[in-house]
Scaffold this active site. Structure first.
Site, PDB file in Angstrom:
ATOM      1  N   CYS A  71     -10.561  -1.010  -4.411  1.00 35.88           N
ATOM      2  CA  CYS A  71      -9.946   0.283  -4.707  1.00 35.88           C
ATOM      3  C   CYS A  71     -10.603   0.962  -5.895  1.00 35.88           C
ATOM      4  O   CYS A  71     -10.119   2.005  -6.339  1.00 35.88           O
ATOM      5  CB  CYS A  71      -8.445   0.140  -4.933  1.00 35.88           C
ATOM      6  SG  CYS A  71      -7.998  -0.940  -6.306  1.00 35.88           S
TER       7      CYS A  71
ATOM      8  N   TYR B 149      -6.130 -13.162  -3.409  1.00 37.08           N
ATOM      9  CA  TYR B 149      -5.276 -12.065  -3.904  1.00 37.08           C
ATOM     10  C   TYR B 149      -4.479 -11.513  -2.717  1.00 37.08           C
ATOM     11  O   TYR B 149      -4.400 -10.313  -2.496  1.00 37.08           O
ATOM     12  CB  TYR B 149      -6.089 -10.949  -4.561  1.00 37.08           C
ATOM     13  CG  TYR B 149      -7.105 -11.395  -5.582  1.00 37.08           C
ATOM     14  CD1 TYR B 149      -6.746 -11.606  -6.907  1.00 37.08           C
ATOM     15  CD2 TYR B 149      -8.439 -11.594  -5.216  1.00 37.08           C
ATOM     16  CE1 TYR B 149      -7.687 -12.006  -7.853  1.00 37.08           C
ATOM     17  CE2 TYR B 149      -9.390 -12.002  -6.149  1.00 37.08           C
ATOM     18  CZ  TYR B 149      -9.013 -12.215  -7.461  1.00 37.08           C
ATOM     19  OH  TYR B 149      -9.945 -12.614  -8.392  1.00 37.08           O
TER      20      TYR B 149
ATOM     21  N   ASP C  19      -9.302  -9.292  -1.877  1.00 38.83           N
ATOM     22  CA  ASP C  19      -8.646  -8.011  -2.162  1.00 38.83           C
ATOM     23  C   ASP C  19      -8.132  -8.029  -3.599  1.00 38.83           C
ATOM     24  O   ASP C  19      -6.927  -8.095  -3.848  1.00 38.83           O
ATOM     25  CB  ASP C  19      -7.498  -7.787  -1.173  1.00 38.83           C
ATOM     26  CG  ASP C  19      -6.846  -6.419  -1.331  1.00 38.83           C
ATOM     27  OD1 ASP C  19      -7.411  -5.568  -2.047  1.00 38.83           O
ATOM     28  OD2 ASP C  19      -5.774  -6.200  -0.734  1.00 38.83           O
TER      29      ASP C  19
ATOM     30  N   GLU D 146      -2.137 -16.196  -3.970  1.00 35.93           N
ATOM     31  CA  GLU D 146      -1.577 -15.083  -4.733  1.00 35.93           C
ATOM     32  C   GLU D 146      -0.873 -15.644  -5.965  1.00 35.93           C
ATOM     33  O   GLU D 146      -0.172 -16.653  -5.876  1.00 35.93           O
ATOM     34  CB  GLU D 146      -0.595 -14.299  -3.859  1.00 35.93           C
ATOM     35  CG  GLU D 146       0.288 -13.314  -4.569  1.00 35.93           C
ATOM     36  CD  GLU D 146      -0.494 -12.231  -5.293  1.00 35.93           C
ATOM     37  OE1 GLU D 146      -0.201 -12.011  -6.483  1.00 35.93           O
ATOM     38  OE2 GLU D 146      -1.379 -11.614  -4.667  1.00 35.93           O
TER      39      GLU D 146
ATOM     40  N   GLN E 228       0.832  -1.198   0.000  1.00 31.01           N
ATOM     41  CA  GLN E 228       0.000   0.000   0.000  1.00 31.01           C
ATOM     42  C   GLN E 228       0.870   1.253   0.000  1.00 31.01           C
ATOM     43  O   GLN E 228       1.878   1.325   0.707  1.00 31.01           O
ATOM     44  CB  GLN E 228      -0.921  -0.005   1.218  1.00 31.01           C
ATOM     45  CG  GLN E 228      -1.985  -1.082   1.172  1.00 31.01           C
ATOM     46  CD  GLN E 228      -3.038  -0.825   0.107  1.00 31.01           C
ATOM     47  OE1 GLN E 228      -3.275   0.319  -0.284  1.00 31.01           O
ATOM     48  NE2 GLN E 228      -3.678  -1.885  -0.364  1.00 31.01           N
TER      49      GLN E 228
END
Length: 415
Positions: free
Chosen positions: A371, A268, A344, A292, A236
């Site tokens: 997001c 994710y 995510d 992932e 992030q």
């Protein structure tokens, strides 16, 4: 030239006006203003695009741009990109982002929900100027022109523009940025400031490829917990974002539905940030699998989650992983039916195939970190088609002075 009365904000940080019945998306304006604008794209029947040249009647929420090189005082082609809300006072910025998220959920997701976008808690982001929305970026990419000039792209273009400041960046990164120098032959210059090391300038050359054997690692801290990751790996960007999302995910999970022995999932999952958030809330005995596609990130996740006996990290594409789970006859017996899933996905969202596979597997709840409002709304609509509803929603201003907003939602099947 057009004189436009600005009506509202649209997704993407541009405002909406009308000219002779046609929608005009105009940059660098605030709803309620009257601006003089130049049309930059009139090749569409349904709408035009334009750029503000002069503010004729300013909003009380307009302020001097936090990045002088992006100000409306500059010609549009010379305005630095990446701070498209920098001319708007912070409370109004957050209100505009809330408007976009609320309207998008209603229009695309069929959900009416009030949205309050919260600033990052100052205690989680030391050194960040929350009032100005500056000094928060721990990672900045600068581009290099053919003559070696270094700078950001101009807004809505791939043209490098010279700047003398980087106000959104951490002060230590702004201090070392090679804004007055050249990098002839380079393709980009990255500025990186991890939690536990000084800021660094990384020059990228054309054709550079990630070399797993030589990849440098860094350490990021969230509270007392340390996360190792590749310097070039995802983390992030806001200094306080990882801690903010850790807290938000912990609060979004319904403890009455959480079973630490179930086959809980972090999809994710990157280097394990949100899997760790789940484990920290529910204890060392928590079972959780983080999935992932990036093998290096998975390798780090395995080490970062070593505190939990029931944690494991898998390298796989989420859609393929869920397909395999669904094909296993004993998937429900393995505990997925009672699991909590943290989702995510990238900016494009999870997508219909992943959402439909998830609901077919029947977890107890899904906590979705998003997001992008459009991607979230689209996926919420798919959940709702299959009998799930949006139960809670929180939104955070993790990208001040830009149009981006982060949301954390909880969804569950209607019983």
């Amino acid at each position: 030239m057009l004189d436009l009365d600005v009506e509202r904000i649209a997704h993407g940080g541009v405002a909406v006006a009308r000219h002779e019945g046609r929608v005009v998306f105009v940059a660098d304006a605030i709803p309620g203003e009257r601006v003089r604008a130049r049309v930059t794209d009139a090749g569409r029947d349904r709408f035009w695009r334009a750029e503000t040249l002069e503010v004729l009647d300013a909003s009380p929420d307009r302020r001097p741009h936090v990045w002088p090189e992006a100000s409306v005082d500059r010609a549009p082609e010379h305005r630095a990109g990446g701070a498209e809300f920098g001319h708007v006072r912070m409370p109004r910025q957050r209100a505009l982002k809330g408007d976009v998220l609320r309207d998008t959920l209603a229009r695309m997701g069929g959900v009416e929900r009030d949205v309050v976008v919260e600033p990052v808690d100052a205690a989680l982001a030391p050194g960040v100027d929350a009032e100005a929305g500056t000094g928060w970026r721990t990672r900045v990419r600068l581009h290099v022109d053919d003559d070696g000039s270094v700078g950001p792209y101009a807004a809505r273009s791939h043209r490098v523009v010279p700047v003398r400041s980087l106000p959104l960046a951490l002060a230590e990164l702004e201090a070392i940025a090679p804004l007055a120098g050249t990098a002839v032959g380079a393709s980009a210059v990255d500025l990186v400031a991890p939690s536990d090391a000084p800021g660094e300038v990384v020059v990228r050359m054309p054709g550079d490829r990630r070399d797993d054997a030589a990849t440098r690692t860094i350490v990021e801290r969230v509270g007392e917990r340390r996360f190792t990751l590749d310097r070039d790996g995802f983390w992030q960007v806001h200094r306080g974002a990882a801690a903010t999302l850790t807290r938000a995910v912990q609060e979004a999970i319904d403890p009455a539905r959480f079973d630490p022995a179930a086959d809980n999932q972090d999809l994710y999952g990157g280097v394990g940030l949100l899997a760790a958030a789940v484990g920290d809330r529910f204890g060392a005995g928590t079972r959780i699998t983080t999935v992932e596609a990036d093998a290096r990130a998975t390798e780090h996740a395995g080490a970062n989650l070593a505190d939990w006996i029931g944690a494991r990290a898998l390298t796989d594409r989420v859609d393929r992983y869920l397909d395999r789970l669904a094909a296993e006859a004993d998937a429900a017996a393995r505990g997925f039916a009672g699991a909590t899933v943290v989702l995510d996905p990238p900016r494009s969202g999870a997508g219909r195939a992943v959402v439909e596979r998830l609901v077919a597997l029947g977890p107890a709840q899904v906590v979705y970190v998003a997001c992008d409002p459009v991607a979230l709304a689209r996926d919420v609509a798919t959940f709702r088609e299959h009998g799930w509803e949006l139960e809670s929603l929180a939104a955070f201003d993790l990208f001040p002075n830009t149009h981006h907003v982060e949301a954390v939602a909880r969804l569950a099947a209607i019983v």
